[in-house]
Scaffold this active site. Structure first.
Site, PDB file in Angstrom:
ATOM      1  N   GLY A  12       3.429  -3.103  10.635  1.00 56.07           N
ATOM      2  CA  GLY A  12       4.807  -3.287  11.083  1.00 56.07           C
ATOM      3  C   GLY A  12       5.584  -4.373  10.355  1.00 56.07           C
TER       4      GLY A  12
ATOM      5  CG  ASN B 217      -1.812   1.130   1.377  1.00 51.01           C
ATOM      6  OD1 ASN B 217      -1.842   2.002   0.505  1.00 51.01           O
ATOM      7  ND2 ASN B 217      -2.575   1.170   2.457  1.00 51.01           N
ATOM      8  CG  PHE B 218       2.412   2.814  -3.616  1.00 52.66           C
ATOM      9  CD1 PHE B 218       2.695   1.484  -3.333  1.00 52.66           C
ATOM     10  CD2 PHE B 218       2.776   3.301  -4.870  1.00 52.66           C
ATOM     11  CE1 PHE B 218       3.319   0.655  -4.274  1.00 52.66           C
ATOM     12  CE2 PHE B 218       3.407   2.483  -5.812  1.00 52.66           C
ATOM     13  CZ  PHE B 218       3.667   1.163  -5.509  1.00 52.66           C
TER      14      PHE B 218
ATOM     15  CB  ALA C 153       2.362   0.930   4.015  1.00 53.42           C
ATOM     16  CB  SER C 154       6.163   2.344   6.770  1.00 53.20           C
ATOM     17  OG  SER C 154       5.866   1.357   7.729  1.00 53.20           O
TER      18      SER C 154
ATOM     19  CD  GLU D 110      -3.300  -3.151   7.703  1.00 54.39           C
ATOM     20  OE1 GLU D 110      -2.300  -3.367   7.026  1.00 54.39           O
ATOM     21  OE2 GLU D 110      -3.907  -2.070   7.685  1.00 54.39           O
TER      22      GLU D 110
ATOM     23  CG  HIS E 243      -6.035   1.196   5.294  1.00 48.52           C
ATOM     24  ND1 HIS E 243      -5.544   2.003   6.294  1.00 48.52           N
ATOM     25  CD2 HIS E 243      -5.060   0.307   5.008  1.00 48.52           C
ATOM     26  CE1 HIS E 243      -4.307   1.617   6.583  1.00 48.52           C
ATOM     27  NE2 HIS E 243      -3.988   0.590   5.825  1.00 48.52           N
TER      28      HIS E 243
ATOM     29  CB  ILE F 117      -0.785   0.965  11.227  1.00 48.28           C
ATOM     30  CG1 ILE F 117      -1.749  -0.206  10.983  1.00 48.28           C
ATOM     31  CG2 ILE F 117      -0.530   1.737   9.936  1.00 48.28           C
ATOM     32  CD1 ILE F 117      -3.106   0.196  10.446  1.00 48.28           C
TER      33      ILE F 117
HETATM   34  O1  G3P Z   1      -1.998  -0.910   4.579  1.00 49.59           O
HETATM   35  C1  G3P Z   1      -0.839  -1.330   5.209  1.00 49.59           C
HETATM   36  C2  G3P Z   1      -0.717  -0.856   6.566  1.00 49.59           C
HETATM   37  O2  G3P Z   1      -1.668  -0.119   7.156  1.00 49.59           O
HETATM   38  C3  G3P Z   1       0.420  -1.297   7.370  1.00 49.59           C
HETATM   39  O3  G3P Z   1       1.296  -0.228   7.323  1.00 49.59           O
HETATM   40  O4  G3P Z   1       3.465   0.827   7.505  1.00 49.59           O
HETATM   41  O5  G3P Z   1       2.723  -0.779   9.248  1.00 49.59           O
HETATM   42  O6  G3P Z   1       3.329  -1.611   6.987  1.00 49.59           O
HETATM   43  P1  G3P Z   1       2.795  -0.469   7.800  1.00 49.59           P
END
Ligand code: G3P
Length: 222
Positions: free
Chosen positions: A181, A9-10, A202-203, A141, A93, A146
């Site tokens: 995470g 997810n960008f 994402a991150s 999630e 989301h 997140i």
């Molecule tokens: O959509 C993916 C997400 O919400 C998780 O984000 O940065 O924890 O991988 P992240």
């Protein structure tokens, strides 16, 4: 879509605005083709059609609205996603929540357009409720994890395994992803060991110095 899946997810990260978004999407495609693991980019909405036009792997949107074509300023319909070339979409989301009846309406429109759906949830009961609506995937999630450094698979493995059990009991045709995470191959294989079909992240990729290397590490463990 067969497992395993790595859905990237960008979000609205500045690192992947405009041409840099296309660059990351092309990296997802390269890793996907080289490893056989399904790496699915979810670019920013304004880049969706451009990314879809350049890629031959499935591309998902970050969101869709529960309205059909018509007078809905600022909304995105399932038909518009299909027209842009998207193969799937995230919904609900935790950074872009929807009301239950809008999720249900959006799922119906996506089904009609042949768009794969992945509804996000924040806990086991919500995962169960979302599975009852019949999406292709539920992605669990915990919001507090997140964007952090500790993977859901380490911080809260039971939310993943309990979601897998709850979804299977509610609607066995719905797949389960987990996210929050997730940063490396170890986290991805832990997700699969807990019964998930893949991860939503994402991150860990978008903000990495070398996103392609991180994706290769993730795919190499599968
Ligand atoms: O959509 C993916 C997400 O919400 C998780 O984000 O940065 O924890 O991988 P992240």
């Amino acid at each position: 879509m067969p497992a395993p899946l790595i859905v990237v997810n960008f979000k609205a990260y500045g690192e992947v605005c405009g041409p840099r978004g296309l660059e990351l999407a092309l990296s997802c495609q390269a890793v996907s083709e080289d490893t056989g693991v399904h790496v699915i980019p979810c670019p920013q909405m304004v880049d969706l059609a451009r990314v879809c036009a350049r890629l031959s792997i499935p591309v998902w949107a970050q969101r869709v609205d529960g309205v059909g074509p018509g007078g809905h300023t600022g909304h995105t319909t399932a038909a518009a996603l299909a027209g842009a070339g998207a193969a799937g979409t995230l919904l609900n989301h935790s950074e872009c929540r929807m009301r239950a009846f809008d999720i249900d309406a959006a799922l119906s429109s996506c089904r009609a357009e042949g768009i794969t759906t992945c509804v996000c949830s924040n806990n086991v009961p919500v995962s169960r409720a979302m599975a009852a609506l019949g999406p292709d995937y539920v992605a669990v999630e915990p919001p507090e994890l997140i964007g952090g450094d500790i993977s859901v698979t380490t911080a809260d493995p039971s939310i993943v395994s309990e979601t897998v059990d709850a979804v299977r009991a509610t609607n066995p045709s719905v797949g389960v992803l987990c996210g929050a995470g997730v940063k490396d191959g170890k986290d991805v294989s832990a997700a699969l060991e807990l019964g998930a079909q893949g991860v939503l992240l994402a991150s860990g990729v978008v903000k990495a110095r070398d996103p392609a290397a991180v994706l290769r590490d993730m795919a190499s463990t599968l």
